[in-house]
Structure formats: structure tokens, C-alpha cells
Design a protein around this motif. Structure first.
Motif, PDB file in Angstrom:
ATOM      1  N   VAL A   1       0.689  -1.313   0.049  1.00  0.00           N
ATOM      2  CA  VAL A   1      -0.013   0.042  -0.005  1.00  0.00           C
ATOM      3  C   VAL A   1       1.028   1.337   0.001  1.00  0.00           C
ATOM      4  N   SER A   2       1.991   1.078   0.760  1.00  0.00           N
ATOM      5  CA  SER A   2       3.004   2.258   0.829  1.00  0.00           C
ATOM      6  C   SER A   2       3.531   2.636  -0.599  1.00  0.00           C
ATOM      7  N   VAL A   3       4.001   1.604  -1.139  1.00  0.00           N
ATOM      8  CA  VAL A   3       4.586   1.781  -2.466  1.00  0.00           C
ATOM      9  C   VAL A   3       3.481   2.462  -3.531  1.00  0.00           C
ATOM     10  N   ALA A   4       2.436   1.868  -3.269  1.00  0.00           N
ATOM     11  CA  ALA A   4       1.244   2.090  -4.159  1.00  0.00           C
ATOM     12  C   ALA A   4       1.032   3.728  -4.033  1.00  0.00           C
ATOM     13  N   MET A   5       0.871   4.008  -2.772  1.00  0.00           N
ATOM     14  CA  MET A   5       0.615   5.522  -2.566  1.00  0.00           C
ATOM     15  C   MET A   5       1.692   6.430  -2.686  1.00  0.00           C
ATOM     16  N   PHE A   6       2.776   6.094  -2.255  1.00  0.00           N
ATOM     17  CA  PHE A   6       3.858   7.292  -2.385  1.00  0.00           C
ATOM     18  C   PHE A   6       4.932   6.917  -3.603  1.00  0.00           C
ATOM     19  N   THR A   7       4.919   5.708  -4.198  1.00  0.00           N
ATOM     20  CA  THR A   7       5.727   5.598  -5.493  1.00  0.00           C
ATOM     21  C   THR A   7       5.007   5.823  -6.700  1.00  0.00           C
ATOM     22  N   TRP A   8       3.765   4.867  -6.565  1.00  0.00           N
ATOM     23  CA  TRP A   8       2.936   5.189  -7.828  1.00  0.00           C
ATOM     24  C   TRP A   8       2.019   6.112  -7.825  1.00  0.00           C
ATOM     25  N   ARG A   9       2.040   6.966  -6.764  1.00  0.00           N
ATOM     26  CA  ARG A   9       1.050   8.242  -6.659  1.00  0.00           C
ATOM     27  C   ARG A   9      -0.223   7.764  -6.714  1.00  0.00           C
ATOM     28  N   LEU A  10      -0.841   6.674  -6.193  1.00  0.00           N
ATOM     29  CA  LEU A  10      -2.070   6.234  -6.177  1.00  0.00           C
ATOM     30  C   LEU A  10      -2.914   6.863  -4.871  1.00  0.00           C
TER      31      LEU A  10
ATOM     32  N   PHE B   1      -5.496   6.561  -1.475  1.00  0.00           N
ATOM     33  CA  PHE B   1      -5.341   5.701  -0.494  1.00  0.00           C
ATOM     34  C   PHE B   1      -6.256   4.399  -0.902  1.00  0.00           C
ATOM     35  N   PHE B   2      -7.514   4.676  -1.511  1.00  0.00           N
ATOM     36  CA  PHE B   2      -8.366   3.413  -1.708  1.00  0.00           C
ATOM     37  C   PHE B   2      -7.992   2.475  -2.826  1.00  0.00           C
ATOM     38  N   PRO B   3      -7.329   3.107  -4.043  1.00  0.00           N
ATOM     39  CA  PRO B   3      -6.983   2.053  -4.963  1.00  0.00           C
ATOM     40  C   PRO B   3      -5.569   1.269  -4.251  1.00  0.00           C
ATOM     41  N   ALA B   4      -4.748   2.080  -3.585  1.00  0.00           N
ATOM     42  CA  ALA B   4      -3.663   1.468  -2.982  1.00  0.00           C
ATOM     43  C   ALA B   4      -4.049   0.414  -2.134  1.00  0.00           C
ATOM     44  N   LEU B   5      -5.062   0.454  -1.303  1.00  0.00           N
ATOM     45  CA  LEU B   5      -5.693  -0.470  -0.229  1.00  0.00           C
ATOM     46  C   LEU B   5      -5.979  -1.630  -1.022  1.00  0.00           C
ATOM     47  N   VAL B   6      -6.839  -1.299  -2.205  1.00  0.00           N
ATOM     48  CA  VAL B   6      -7.297  -2.818  -2.753  1.00  0.00           C
ATOM     49  C   VAL B   6      -5.978  -3.336  -3.455  1.00  0.00           C
ATOM     50  N   ILE B   7      -4.979  -2.612  -3.819  1.00  0.00           N
ATOM     51  CA  ILE B   7      -3.805  -3.508  -4.405  1.00  0.00           C
ATOM     52  C   ILE B   7      -3.338  -4.323  -3.248  1.00  0.00           C
TER      53      ILE B   7
END
Lengths: 414, 278, 263, 299
Positions: free
Chosen positions: D50-59, D61-67
Motif C-alpha cells: 500500500v505504501s509503495v502504491a501510494m507514495f511511489t505510484w502516486r495512487l 489511498f483506496f486504490p492502493a489499499l485494494v492493491i
């Protein structure tokens, strides 16, 4: 399908052939051969391997004593324990307190400076006493519950080691652990004997090898006689064991105490060898590594404990020494420490999946296969050679022990 | 062998045993005596309480009421593991609890209560401990030879055919040199020849070793063929006991086994002792 | 409808529980499978329903065919969907679930809601007591009610063949009679029943055909009415018979291998 | 008094994280009698993704959580399918160790990817946001963790109570063979349990990572999940309400001891063992926990 008739007609006066009773671990030719090979290999490394490798062997032998202790409790008696690190810590600090000299660093607690002949046995005995104290409480529980209570023991230990500063040195640890020696002679000083310069590590080697051999023979003998049989019975089925006359409390406590004793000795030797211990030394990871050692090596097996210790503790160092990968873990990417961690995680999974009897089971299986192959070449399967023709061969064919297992710890042949 | 009318002192005396689990009464007021040297069988339809009764005798279950005395001792005061030392051994209905144990080790395990050495002496393996181990191994070898199991002695139980495992289990119980042997379905799942073979062993044990045996079994042909006396349980109650021929003719027993209708075609039960309520 | 051919089952690779059993269950019939404990009756039912796997058992020989289709290798879920439901020995209810949840679980394999509703209606018709106890925990029902629920739960899958294992176990005689009547009603409703029973009288009264099993083999195979009259059933149960392949144990006292017990 | 209320609130928030972790353990144990020692590392992996999705891929919170939930659930299901399924019927010790093997692999995997730096805590609200009433700080993420735990519990309740597969899971937990006789596929139930457990671990992980306003977390995150053990023992291994109650109780014990231990006679770090001491005490009185069921051993 025809009904097999397993019992041959009994002759009127049975001829009783008594095969020699081979209860002593030492009396098994396989054990003797393996032991001699082991000592030979060790001897070569000792003399020509260089000091680095001797130090690796020293540490491995200490781990092997601890693994033997854990194998007594978990492998033979079947009691899940994550608490072995706690008992190693107890042994280490007992040694430090009884045998330690004056402080090496400010903050080191004082030691009583007693003889090696006192602090080494005492470290085992104190650990065993504490084992006897917690045993009745812990052993009331079974399976996972026991595992988690012994997990608690590790945390309680770390809390105690942190706070009992006068013995443990608190958070910064203790560095004045005693070194073994008699009178003026110390195993911890390089000396020349018969024209050979022996390093500290080589001296330790000469001390640790006999200690490990004694521990191994002792555990092997217990395992092959009355108490060992009772342990395995308790492990396999408690109710059935007690119906056969095994006092469950006595059996489990015996295993717990012997296990704690060996862990205490190993802890003392480890601290003596490395010269420092902090509360964090005796952490959960240590227990987990030892469990991995006995499972990879072979549960309920003396050789399994020793081979397992070598696999888990010496192999990563051996990998490191090949210097295939950068040692540092500060950057991303694979370091050699990571590689051995991955290897070790995979080994646990692969062994448990495919060879629950561990390395020793693997060796045993290879031997059986080659024997069968040999026998087949000569004509005749050794497994069925002794059967009378009336026996149903397919039913009597020996299944590998580890495949038949269902309900208990895998047991490697001793 | 004399039957129930004998004036001998019973070796085992069970009085008014009641066992309950969570409201369900598994045994209700069961009483019977077993005489020394007798081959005593306990039968009954599925769920009648036979195994519960065995579990009371080997101190796995604690009855809510009743007494059991063995050779004059109060059995219910002993722990499970003390039963073996007191002279009672038991075979198991389910095998496969010790799949890795070799046959010889299994017999030695049976001798656990007859041996003494502890961790320390066993670990050093010197003097008395070594002698004890050697002697007991020799004893087990003789027993194995007698039962035709000697060639299996180093094989793990789990690798052996069912019939051999059953036989090894009996040998293990005998190894304890008991005075009372409890046999829990000794021939269940066996073929005819194997059953007969084992029945012959039971008769040998009775006649040559004089060991009292209590047998729980479903194979009626075997029970009726070899037992001296039979106790019939139904719904946890003792509905009849006596010599096989009389029990077979008892209308209560026929009803318990076959249902109501079959009873009508049965000749009158004669002098069958049917203690309906303990 | 169901044909079992020369079935052989081994447990743990060593115990031969069933040794070459053949039997048939015709459409809408009630077939009784009799025999003492350990004769292999439950094993045969498990072999049919696919529950052997997971019990350490394996079919080593023979075949099970349902409507002409071999189902020996099918898994339990597929066999239930084909229309074979089993009531396990000892009822095996989900004790901590309500009566209604037990019935819902029974309908797990059902394809459509309409069929489930019909099945539910039928179960309530057969066992009106269950309607009043819908919300109770199954574990709190009486023995008879539990057996009815166990049967009802299996009927929720709308099976064409019901495998019924020891429904009279531990029940009082009145309740045994009632269960017997229910079995007749079930078969009248178009579901064939393969009934494993110790209570020979109850089973044979309601069955069309009977098989008697001994140590994993069929020793008698006759129409139920004949078996009900046949003395040999009695002798099997009470160990009276002296012929029929089963040697007399009583003679063992005289004829047996000599063995000297010197230890 | 303010301190006390503050501690109770923080304890409740932490307890909710523990409750989620404990739920993850319990769901797997109930379905398949496996204690998953890798659960802590599921937390770490989920949070890391989730952290990578939010801060590296700039998604968001919710899409990141789903991933994150997707990845952890997938690992759980795969592990069940590839490894655990072959271990059915083996001794519990071996099963524990296999999950420890997985734990080592997951941890090393994250270490390799993370390297030396600590990833940022992926939380819905800024780690410092919140409000205070009468001197008591109510952090936004702490409130979120309580709300989310309540929602997860509700969702789980509805799933287990009203859906077909929820019923199948409950039935399987009670009697596996009877469930198979109903046509329930045990493999599906196991996969479901591991999937749900992985999802819950991710949710628990992100709140635990943010903890008391930590902007980042390190690879020891998984280890802090060990405190869930006293929680599940307290509640009884196989009880879902027990896991929630046990988790909250342990959270409160932990925070309250930590708040009051300083300068006391108990010494440093007493809060680390207080949950275990309570657990041992409970086990002495009730060897199967407060809500657990007892198993009968047979001969």
C-alpha cells in the motif's frame, strides 16, 4: 483378494533366538562409523582449515548442543517449545555471575570468579532448576498453547535480562563472561603444544568436541532406553501412553529438565565463546533458528540435531565466505545475508514438505535405496527376502517410514 | 471352567458404575464380577457403552457413581498410569497411534512399568541400567518368538499389515505381565483365519498363563465360541449376563440386536439371568 | 440406478476394509445393508459418496456407477450435485448452528432457489417438529429430532439417492419405528435409499432388498422379505451359525496349534 | 484523569489493530486448524505494498489499499494451495514451522525491496491530524482504525451469517466431513479463509504502522503483530468474538501499563510482557481461553 496369514504356524517348542541387545547408542555400527567420519572431517578442518573455519566449527558445536536439548523436548517428547533461547540466556548469565572476573568495561557486573568446573555444570543446573519451576505450569498445556506460552517465556526472559542489571549488565549487555580453564591453563589463550601453535579457537575446539560427544551419547542412550521410549509414546498419543503405564507428568518434566540443562550449558559456552551478550541475544529468532535446525536436520535424532545445527548456523557463513554478493544490507538488492535467509526459509518449507525426517532421513533413504538397488542386482529384495512365500508381498513391502507418518513428529532413525 | 455360580473371590468387581457426558448417560448402574482366570466378554449393539466401560476400567473416564475393585484394591483411586503397575493391561481398538515405533520397541514400551531406569542411569547406560535393558529385551524377544512376530521386530508398526499390528498390540499388552488383560475388539477388521488364530492365542493365555481376560468384541461367533461368560449391554445398561448359550437365547438380547419382531420366534429364555438394572 | 462392482477399499494402505463387494440399488427402492460393526458398511457408503478421501481410505479395485456413469473418481461435491446425498453415522449435525442453518447448509449444492424451496417444504412436511424448532441450536435437539434434522439436511439437496448410515443408532424403539416409516415415505416420494442398519428388523421391514456383510464381504443377498424370515440373519447377529463358511470357534478349545508359554 | 482517558482511547485504537490481527489468525485457525506464524509478515507485506502504491505510484489511498489487499490475499491463497494443502494431517509443530518458513521468505523479500530506508506509513489521514477535547488528543487515524475495525467486524458478521459461503465456512469449522457430505468444497473454504485473513492483515497493518503518529515504519512491523498471540489465547483460538475482545483487552493492557510503568518498581519495558502475563494467568485458570472450545483426545 486373499487374506494374508501373517502368523506362521508356531512350532511346538519355539526356538528362541535372542539377537544381541543393542541398546547402547555407541554399540550401533552406523553411529560409530558416522562418528569416526565426523571426527576425521573435523580433524582435517581443525589442523588445516584455518582459524576462521575452526571458529565456525566451534560455534556450530555449541549450537548442536542447544539443538540436542531442543530435540529432547520437541523431537522426542513432542512438546512444542519456542522457549529454548530463554534457557540459553539463563545458562549464560549463571556462568557470567559465577565464573566471570572483574568488569572489562564500565557497567559490567562483577563475577565471583569461580572455577570452570563449577560454572559450566552450574549453568546447566540452574537452567534445569528454572525449567523444573516453569515446567508444571507450561506442560499443563498442549500443542499451540504450549508453543505460545513458551513464546511468552522468551519475552519475559528479555524483560528480566534487561532489568536485572547486576547480573546481566542491562541494555548494554555483559562482556566479562568466563573462559574455561584449569588452574593457570586457559582454553582462551594461544599456546604451543608439541611444536604446534594452537589458537584460541583451536583450544575451544578441543574442549567443545568432547563436550558435544558426551552430550550426544547421553541423549542417544536416553532415547534408546526406557525414558526415551516413554517420551516418544507421549509424543505419539498421551492417553495410550498413560494406559501403558507412562506417567505423563514425569515423562514431560524429565524432557523439559534435560532440555533446559543442555540449553543452559550451550548458553554458557556461547557466551564464553563470543564474550558478550545483550538481552537481545536471547530473542525469538534464536529459538526459531534452533527449531529450524532440528526440523531440517531431523527431529528425534541425535545426528539430526548436529547436522541441523551445521545447516542452519554454518551454511550461511560458508555462503558468506564465497563472497558472491555484497555483504552490506544497507542498499536495496540481494545481499549475501538475504540469500542465506531465503535459502533457510525455503529449506524449512521444502524439507517439511518432501522429507519430514530431515537431512538424516534423506541420508537414511538414500542408503535404503542403494541397498535395494544392490540387492536387486544380486537378485531378491532385502525387504521381502525373509518372508515365507505365503506372505502377501505387496502388503508387507516396507513403506518408507516418513511416508507412513500422520499423527506425530517425524522420527528419523536413530 | 466354572461359571457364575462359583464361590471364588472375583478378581475384578464392578458395582453400579454410571458414566455421563454432557447430559448423555453412557453407562447406567452397571455391575458385574469377573473371576480369576476367566475369559469374560462384553457385547452389545453399537453405542451400548462397551468402550466407555473399558475406559472406566483403564481410568480414562471417571464414573459419576459406582465402585471398581481389582484384587481388593479400589481401582478408582489410581491414576491412569498406575493401572499398568497394578496389573492391568489393555489393547487398543484403534491402531496406528505409534506408526514409527518398531515392534520390539513397542513391546519394551509395554514393559515400561516393569522397568526402573530414569534419565540419568539410562543416559550413562552403565551397570544396572544396561543389565535391565538387556534382560527386558531378551524377555520381549522370547515373547515375540512365541507369537510368531520375531521377524517383524525391527519393522515400524505403521509398515505392517493390520493383522500383524493387532497381534503386536496384544504382545505389547502381554509384555507387561498383567493379571488382567482388557482386549478392545481384538479381531475387528480381521479375516476368519486371523481371527481364529488370535482366538487360539487368547485361549492359550487363559489356560497356560492363567491371565484373566475381558473382551469387548462384535464378532459374535468368536465371543460365543470362546468366552466363559458374557455380559450384554444395551443403551448403557446391563441387560443380561451368563454363559454364551443362555445369553444367545435371552429375548432381551435378541431384541437389542435384531429388533422387536425377531423375539416372537424365539423359544422361551429359560433360566437366563437378566439383571435389567444393575 | 446405482451399481457397485467388486469394490475393494484399503485404509492407510494396510487395512482392507471392503474386500470385493458388489451391490445394486434400483430406482425408488430401499436397499438394506446389514452386518456387525466393522463389517465395512460405512466404508461402502463413503466409497459411493466420495468421502473416502480425507479419511485415509482409497478404492483399490472395482467401480461405482450411477445411472450408467462411472463416478469412482469424482469428488464428494460433484457426487452431491449428481443427486447422491449421505447422512453420516452419528448424525454429525453442525451443533452450534441453528436448525435452519443446518438445512441451509444441506442445500449448499442445490442449483436453484425454487428447488431449495420445494425441498424445504418437503422436509417440513416430513418432519413438522423441525418447523417449531427452526431457531434452536441443533445441538440442543433431542436424539430423535437430531436424526430427523440429519435426514432433512440431506434431503435439502433434493437427492435421487439417499445414503443413510445407522439412523436408529441410540434411539428409543418408538423413534426407531417412526424413522422406519419416514424411510418408506422418502422412497415413495421418488428417492431411492441405501440403508445401513444394525437394527435388522427395522431395516428389513422397510427395505425391498437386503445384503448382509461380514468382514468386508457380502455373505447374504436376498429380497428383504426372505431375509426377514431367514433364520440365518439371526445366526449372523448372534453368532449361532456353525456352517456357511464361518468355522466354529468353539472347537478351537480342542483343536489349536500347540504352543508352550515359557517366558 | 486526562492521562487515563487519553490512555484508554489510545489503548482502544491499538486494541482495534490487535483485534484485526487476531481475527486474521482466528479465521485461518477456525477453517483449517493452522496457526499462521507468518501473519505478522502478511501485515508487513500488505502495508508495504500500500505504501509503495501510494507514495511511489502516486495512487490514492483506496486504490492502493485494494492493491495491497489483493497482493496479500493472493500470497495467502497461493501458500495454502501450494504448500499447506500437502501438509494436511501432519503434526501441528511442522505446520507451524512451515508458516515460519513463509515468514522468513516474506520478511527477506520486503528487506530486499526496502533496503536501508523506512517506507512511509500509508494512512488515509495525515499522521498528525486530529482534534483534542479537554487536553485529550483524538488522532484522526486512531478514530479511523476504531471505525474500520467496527466495519470489518460487521462485514465479517454479515458474510458469515447471511451468505452461502459464510455458512459453508462455519459448517466446515464445526465438522469437515459433514460439510463435505453437503457438497462443500473444503479447498474453496480454505482459500477463502486465507484470502480474508490476508485482507484483514493489510487493513490492520496500515493502522499499526501509523501507530502513535509514526510517519514511517520499518521491517519489524511484522514482529509487533506477535502481541496478537496473547489476544487470541485470551479469546480462545477458535472464537471470532473472542479474537475481537481479546485484541481490545490486550491493547488496553499494553497502553495502560506503558503509560503508568515509568519510574515504577516494575522496571523498563514491563508493557512488553504484561499481555503475556495476563495470558498465562488466564491459561492457568482456563486452559482453552475465555471463549475457546475444548477438544477431547481419544484412544
Amino acid at each position: 483378494m486373499s487374506t494374508p496369514s501373517p502368523a506362521p504356524a508356531v512350532s511346538p517348542t519355539p526356538t528362541v533366538s535372542v539377537t544381541p541387545a543393542r541398546a547402547n547408542w555407541w554399540h550401533s555400527s552406523r553411529n560409530r562409523t558416522l562418528l569416526l567420519i565426523g571426527i576425521l572431517v573435523l580433524g582435517v578442518v581443525f589442523l588445516f582449515g584455518g582459524d576462521g573455519w575452526v571458529s565456525v566449527l566451534d560455534a556450530t558445536m555449541v549450537w548442536a548442543i542447544a539443538a540436542l536439548g531442543l530435540n529432547v523436548l520437541s523431537g522426542y517428547a513432542g512438546q512444542i517449545s519456542l522457549g529454548i533461547a530463554f534457557f540459553m540466556g539463563i545458562g549464560a548469565y549463571t556462568a557470567g555471575w559465577l565464573g566471570g572476573g572483574p568488569p572489562l568495561f564500565p557497567g559490567d557486573p562483577n563475577g565471583l570468579g569461580l572455577s570452570f568446573l563449577i560454572w559450566l555444570p552450574a549453568s546447566g543446573i540452574v537452567a534445569a532448576l528454572i525449567g523444573a519451576l516453569v515446567g508444571p505450569t507450561a506442560l499443563r498445556l498442549k500443542g499451540f498453547y504450549l508453543g505460545i506460552v513458551t513464546l511468552a517465556l522468551v519475552f519475559i526472559g528479555q524483560y528480566l535480562f534487561l532489568n536485572l542489571r547486576s547480573v546481566t549488565g542491562g541494555a548494554q549487555g555483559r562482556s566479562n563472561f568466563p573462559t574455561p580453564g584449569f588452574g593457570d591453563f586457559s582454553f582462551a589463550s594461544p599456546t604451543t603444544v608439541l611444536g604446534v601453535d594452537l589458537t584460541i579457537n583451536q583450544w575451544y575446539f578441543l574442549l567443545l568436541l568432547p563436550l558435544l560427544v558426551i552430550a550426544a551419547i547421553f541423549v542417544g542412550n536416553v532415547a534408546r532406553t526406557r525414558v526415551g521410549r516413554a517420551w516418544r509414546a507421549v509424543r505419539d498419543n498421551e492417553v495410550a501412553a498413560s494406559i501403558m503405564g507412562v506417567n505423563l507428568f514425569v515423562a514431560k518434566m524429565g524432557a523439559f529438565i534435560l532440555s533446559s540443562f543442555l540449553a543452559g550449558i550451550a548458553g554458557a559456552l556461547y557466551a564464553s565463546l563470543s564474550g558478550i551478550a545483550t538481552p537481545g541475544t536471547w530473542n525469538l529468532l534464536l529459538s526459531v533458528q534452533l527449531i529450524a535446525a532440528i526440523l531440517i536436520g531431523g527431529a528425534a535424532s541425535v545426528w539430526g540435531s548436529i547436522l541441523g545445527a551445521a545447516f542452519v548456523f554454518a551454511l550461511p557463513i560458508a555462503l558468506d565466505s564465497l563472497q558472491l554478493l555484497p555483504q552490506s544490507a544497507s542498499s536495496t538488492g540481494l545481499s549475501s545475508g538475504d540469500l542465506s535467509a531465503i535459502l533457510y526459509g525455503l529449506l524449512i518449507i521444502v524439507f517439511l514438505l518432501y522429507e519430514p525426517a530431515g537431512v538424516i532421513g534423506l541420508i537414511y533413504r538414500l542408503r535404503t535405496t542403494t541397498q535395494r538397488f544392490e540387492a536387486r542386482r544380486k537378485g531378491g529384495d532385502p525387504a521381502t527376502q525373509t518372508m515365507t512365500p505365503s506372505d502377501n508381498e505387496s502388503q508387507l513391502d516396507v513403506e518408507p517410514v516418513d511416508r507412513a507418518e500422520r499423527t506425530d513428529m517425524p522420527q528419523a532413525p536413530n | 471352567m466354572s461359571t457364575s455360580s462359583s464361590s471364588q473371590t472375583p478378581i475384578l468387581s464392578v458395582r453400579g458404575i454410571t458414566v455421563r457426558f454432557a447430559g448423555l448417560t453412557a453407562l447406567s448402574e452397571v455391575s458385574f464380577d469377573v473371576l480369576p482366570g476367566e475369559l469374560f466378554a462384553i457385547i452389545g449393539p453399537n453405542g451400548a457403552g462397551k468402550t466407555s466401560l473399558f475406559n472406566v476400567l483403564s481410568r480414562v473416564y471417571r464414573p459419576v457413581a459406582g465402585q471398581v475393585s481389582f484384587e481388593g484394591r479400589d481401582l478408582l483411586r489410581l491414576r491412569t498410569d498406575q493401572i499398568a503397575r497394578a496389573g492391568i493391561a489393555r489393547t487398543f481398538q484403534n491402531l496406528g497411534q505409534f506408526p514409527h515405533t518398531t515392534v520390539l520397541d513397542y513391546l519394551l514400551l509395554g514393559r515400561h512399568s516393569r522397568m526402573k531406569s530414569g534419565i540419568f542411569r539410562g543416559g550413562l547406560y552403565l551397570g544396572a541400567a544396561a543389565t535391565e535393558e538387556r534382560e527386558n529385551r531378551a524377555y520381549c524377544h522370547r515373547l515375540l518368538a512365541l507369537l510368531g512376530l520375531d521377524r517383524f521386530q525391527d519393522r515400524p508398526l505403521g509398515s505392517l499389515p493390520f493383522g500383524v499390528q493387532k497381534r503386536a498390540d496384544l504382545a505389547r499388552a502381554l509384555a507387561a505381565q498383567p493379571r488382567l488383560l482388557l482386549l478392545d475388539e481384538p479381531v475387528a477388521g480381521m479375516g476368519l483365519e486371523e481371527s481364529q488364530d488370535l482366538a487360539a492365542v487368547m485361549l492359550d493365555i487363559r489356560e497356560q498363563l492363567g491371565i484373566t481376560q475381558i473382551l469387548v468384541e462384535h464378532d459374535m461367533a468368536m465371543v460365543m465360541g470362546i468366552a466363559d461368560r458374557v455380559l450384554v449391554l444395551d443403551f448403557g445398561r446391563a441387560i443380561a449376563q451368563g454363559v454364551p448359550a443362555k445369553v444367545q437365547a435371552n429375548p432381551e438380547v435378541i431384541k437389542a440386536y435384531l429388533g422387536e419382531e425377531f423375539t416372537e420366534k424365539t423359544p422361551a429364555g429359560g433360566e437366563v439371568r437378566a439383571d435389567t438394572n444393575g | 440406478m446405482l451399481v457397485v462392482r467388486e469394490l475393494e477399499v484399503m485404509y492407510q494402505g494396510v487395512i482392507a476394509a471392503v474386500r470385493g463387494v458388489s451391490l445394486e440399488v434400483p430406482e425408488q427402492s430401499v436397499v438394506a445393508l446389514l452386518g456387525a460393526n466393522g463389517a465395512g458398511k460405512s466404508t461402502i457408503l463413503r466409497a459411493i459418496s466420495g468421502l473416502l478421501r480425507g479419511q485415509g481410505g482409497r478404492i483399490t479395485h472395482g467401480a461405482v456407477e450411477y445411472d450408467g456413469q462411472p463416478i469412482t473418481t469424482f469428488d464428494a461435491a460433484r457426487i452431491v450435485r449428481l443427486g447422491i446425498a449421505q447422512v453420516l453415522e452419528g448424525r454429525r449435525l453442525f451443533g452450534a448452528l441453528t436448525v435452519e442453518d443446518n438445512l441451509r447448509a444441506g442445500a449448499f449444492a442445490a442449483r436453484d432457489n425454487a428447488a431449495t424451496r420445494r425441498a424445504y417444504g418437503r422436509v417440513m412436511e416430513l418432519f413438522p417438529v423441525l418447523r417449531d424448532r427452526r431457531k434452536s441450536m441443533a445441538g440442543y435437539l433431542s436424539g430423535g429430532e437430531q436424526q430427523m434434522l440429519a435426514i432433512g439436511r440431506a434431503l435439502m439437496a433434493s437427492p435421487k439417492l439417499l445414503l443413510l448410515d445407522e439412523p436408529s443408532l441410540g434411539l428409543a424403539p418408538v423413534m426407531v419405528q417412526h424413522i422406519g416409516k419416514i424411510i418408506s415415505e422418502i422412497s415413495a416420494g421418488g428417492t431411492a435409499v441405501l440403508l445401513v442398519e444394525q437394527n435388522a428388523q427395522m431395516a428389513l421391514t422397510h427395505a425391498t432388498h437386503g445384503y448382509v456383510l461380514e468382514t468386508g464381504q457380502v455373505v447374504l443377498d436376498q429380497p428383504a422379505a426372505d431375509l426377514l424370515r431367514d433364520e440365518s440373519v439371526r445366526t449372523f447377529y448372534l453368532g449361532l451359525h456353525e456352517e456357511g463358511g464361518r468355522a466354529n470357534f468353539a472347537t478351537l478349545r480342542q483343536r489349536r496349534p500347540e504352543r508352550r508359554w515359557a517366558l | 484523569m486526562t492521562t487515563f482517558i487519553q490512555l484508554v482511547f489510545s489503548g482502544l485504537a491499538l486494541g482495534c489493530d490487535y483485534a484485526l490481527i487476531a481475527l486474521g489468525f482466528t479465521i485461518i485457525f477456525k477453517a483449517s486448524e493452522v496457526i499462521n506464524f507468518a501473519q505478522g509478515e502478511f501485515l508487513l507485506v500488505g502495508t508495504f505494498v500500500v505504501s509503495v502504491a501510494m507514495f511511489t505510484w502516486r495512487l490514492g489511498f483506496f486504490p492502493a489499499l485494494v492493491i495491497g489487499i489483493g497482493v496479500t490475499s493472493l500470497i495467502g491463497v497461493l501458500f495454502e494451495r501450494v504448500v499447506l494443502r500437502r501438509m494436511i494431517g501432519r503434526p501441528p509443530f511442522n505446520i507451524i514451522m512451515v508458516t515460519i518458513g513463509l515468514d522468513v521468505l516474506l520478511l527477506t523479500g520486503v528487506i530486499i525491496l526496502v533496503g536501508g530506508r523506512n517506507p512511509s506509513s500509508p494512512v488515509p489521514f495525515d499522521t498528525l491530524s486530529g482534534f483534542s477535547i479537554g487536553g485529550v488528543e483524538f488522532g484522526a487515524n486512531a478514530i479511523a482504525s476504531i471505525v474500520v475495525t467496527a466495519l470489518v467486524c460487521l462485514g465479517l458478521y454479515i458474510f458469515l451469517r447471511y451468505t452461502r459461503y459464510g455458512l459453508a465456512m462455519r459448517a466446515t469449522a464445526i465438522d469437515q466431513e459433514a460439510a463435505r457430505a453437503m457438497g462443500i468444497k473444503i479447498s474453496t473454504v480454505y482459500a477463502l479463509a486465507w484470502g480474508i485473513s490476508g485482507a484483514i492483515a493489510t487493513i490492520g497493518g496500515i493502522f499499526l504502522a501509523a501507530g502513535a503518529g509514526n510517519p514511517s515504519f520499518d521491517v519489524t512491523l511484522g514482529q509487533s503483530a506477535l502481541v496478537a498471540f496473547p489476544a487470541i489465547i485470551l479469546g480462545g483460538l477458535d472464537s471470532i468474538p473472542g479474537a475481537v475482545v481479546g485484541g481490545i483487552a490486550i491493547g488496553l493492557i499494553y497502553v495502560l501499563t506503558q503509560g503508568y510503568e515509568s519510574g515504577g518498581f516494575l522496571g523498563a519495558n514491563f508493557h512488553l510482557i504484561a499481555p503475556y502475563l495476563v495470558m498465562i494467568l488466564v491459561l492457568m485458570i482456563r486452559p482453552h481461553g475465555l471463549f475457546g472450545t475444548r477438544k477431547v483426545e481419544r484412544v
